[in-house]
Write an enzyme that holds these catalytic residues in place. Structure first.
Site, PDB file in Angstrom:
ATOM      1  N   HIS A 152      -8.759   3.061  -2.708  1.00  0.00           N
ATOM      2  CA  HIS A 152      -7.503   2.750  -2.460  1.00  0.00           C
ATOM      3  C   HIS A 152      -7.186   1.725  -3.271  1.00  0.00           C
ATOM      4  O   HIS A 152      -6.669   0.689  -3.328  1.00  0.00           O
ATOM      5  CB  HIS A 152      -7.446   1.872  -1.020  1.00  0.00           C
ATOM      6  CG  HIS A 152      -6.107   1.614  -0.358  1.00  0.00           C
ATOM      7  ND1 HIS A 152      -4.879   2.049  -0.802  1.00  0.00           N
ATOM      8  CD2 HIS A 152      -5.919   0.786   0.356  1.00  0.00           C
ATOM      9  CE1 HIS A 152      -3.793   1.630  -0.356  1.00  0.00           C
ATOM     10  NE2 HIS A 152      -4.461   0.703   0.519  1.00  0.00           N
ATOM     11  N   CYS A 177      -0.959   2.940   6.382  1.00  0.00           N
ATOM     12  CA  CYS A 177      -0.498   1.647   6.947  1.00  0.00           C
ATOM     13  C   CYS A 177      -0.381   0.758   5.669  1.00  0.00           C
ATOM     14  O   CYS A 177      -0.594   0.977   4.670  1.00  0.00           O
ATOM     15  CB  CYS A 177      -1.625   0.958   7.651  1.00  0.00           C
ATOM     16  SG  CYS A 177      -3.435   0.538   6.712  1.00  0.00           S
ATOM     17  N   CYS A 197       0.939  -1.400   0.070  1.00  0.00           N
ATOM     18  CA  CYS A 197       0.121  -0.037  -0.127  1.00  0.00           C
ATOM     19  C   CYS A 197       0.842   1.318  -0.141  1.00  0.00           C
ATOM     20  O   CYS A 197       0.377   2.448  -0.429  1.00  0.00           O
ATOM     21  CB  CYS A 197      -0.994   0.033   1.137  1.00  0.00           C
ATOM     22  SG  CYS A 197      -1.843  -1.497   1.575  1.00  0.00           S
TER      23      CYS A 197
END
EC number: 2.3.1.16
Length: 391
Positions: free
Chosen positions: A347, A377, A95
């Site tokens: 995302h 995160c 991520c």
């Protein structure tokens, strides 16, 4: 503010609209083309920058296979028309991939290994599924639970550890959609979104100018009807309180302060500090806390010095504990994700680091803020953070 020659500055930052992953507006647009459109726009908006000066194009992407494989960054560079002398690399920190791209470019500039960099990231989750081709080493079971690979389950655990209620999560998600919708209506995304061709539901070619994934109709009542998606019967995390699946890209033009001055460019901001940190994979969503603490220490700041924060909302159950332990929970409406977050905007994994940084810089400019924090995160137990300062 007086800049040092090797200070790292951001000249421009853009992103695509966020398209739905399932039958969305970018279902017929490849990840490389989505990315290349942004790179072209950066140089269109900044004609004083000679593309021959670009040292490296650094592109974040998580699932590097199919159209996103084989060092996609090089394909992006060539499709964008950058000179063949411009190098390119694809980076992967799950991520945090495109924020790692920012860090890699910043470290190069700080050490004199180049003056001009293009960074960014992409994820076309409609074309390349999140777990496509993944083959996890069974030996990892000695070091982490299998459930640690299931991000929603880790969010459930973090939420339970911190006593986050279902109602708290639903309210957080409603806020995200409301603020993102308001930002859209008020044109607050206009400076960062690059219009890109896509297709409507009937297959007609259209110019996509706004995010497709925001659900302005989201309410406490509608979210209350959703069942837990990761831990049926006993869980609290639903699809509505999780980041939306979406397709998107983002990009930044970075350079040394010396080069910006030479070209007569006015930077948006400088990189004040950077950090990455590890945490228990079982609560991967907690990663922004140790990463942010490192970044603040390196900048000689405290959380009270931060004017605006962009936290990637992987899950409401993850975001709330992070904000609590960073001392931001009571300041959310003043400082945090003021244009909504990933629950509303989505995302697209490799895109999100530069996406939240781009949004942060625009909010800082809008609010005339001085110091901002972008943090997120990372699956399998990491966090990443960047402190920016307007100049």
């Amino acid at each position: 503010m007086k800049l040092n020659p090797n200070d790292v500055v951001i000249i421009d930052a853009v992103r695509s609209p966020m398209g739905k992953t399932k039958n969305g507006v970018f279902r017929n647009v490849r990840a490389e083309n989505l990315s290349a459109a942004l790179v072209k726009e950066l140089f269109k908006r900044n004609p004083n920058v000679d593309q021959k000066d670009v040292e490296d194009l650094i592109w974040g992407c998580v699932n590097q296979t199919l159209e996103q494989g084989f060092n996609m960054a090089r394909a992006v560079s060539l499709l964008a028309g950058l000179p063949i002398t411009c190098a390119a690399q694809t980076v992967n920190r799950l991520c945090g991939s495109s924020m790692s791209a920012i860090h890699t470019a910043a470290q190069a500039i700080m050490t004199g290994q180049g003056d001009v960099f293009v960074v960014g990231g992409v994820e076309h989750m409609g074309h390349v599924g999140m777990m496509h081709g993944v083959d996890v080493n069974p030996a990892l079971s000695k070091h982490m639970a299998k459930a640690s690979m299931m991000m929603g389950v880790t969010a459930e655990m973090l939420g339970k550890m911190h006593g986050v209620s279902r109602e708290d999560q639903d309210a957080f998600a409603v806020r995200s959609h409301r603020l993102a919708h308001e930002a859209t209506l008020q044109g607050r995304f206009n400076n960062e979104i690059v219009s890109i061709e896509g297709h409507d539901a009937d297959g007609n070619k259209i110019l996509v100018e706004v995010d497709e994934v925001i659900r302005p109709e989201t309410s406490m009542e509608s979210l209350a009807k959703l069942a837990p998606v990761f831990m049926p019967k006993v869980g609290t995390v639903t699809a509505g309180t999780s980041s939306a699946l979406s397709d998107g890209a983002s990009a930044m033009l970075m350079m040394s302060a010396k080069k910006a001055e030479e070209l007569g460019l006015t930077p948006i901001a400088k990189v004040r500090s950077m950090a990455v940190a590890g945490c228990d994979p079982a609560i991967m969503g907690y990663g922004p806390v140790p990463a942010t603490k490192k970044a603040l220490k390196r900048a000689g700041l405290t959380i009270a010095d931060i004017d605006i924060v962009e936290l990637n909302e992987a899950f409401a159950a993850q975001s709330i504990p992070v904000l609590k332990d960073l001392g931001l929970l009571d300041l959310v409406d003043d400082k945090v994700n003021l244009n909504g977050g990933a629950i509303a905007l989505g995302h697209p994994l490799g895109c999100s680091g530069t996406r939240i940084s781009t949004t942060l810089l625009n909010v800082m400019r809008e609010k005339d803020a001085t110091v901002g924090l972008a943090t997120m995160c990372i699956g399998m137990g990491q966090g990443i953070a960047t402190v920016f300062e307007r100049v």
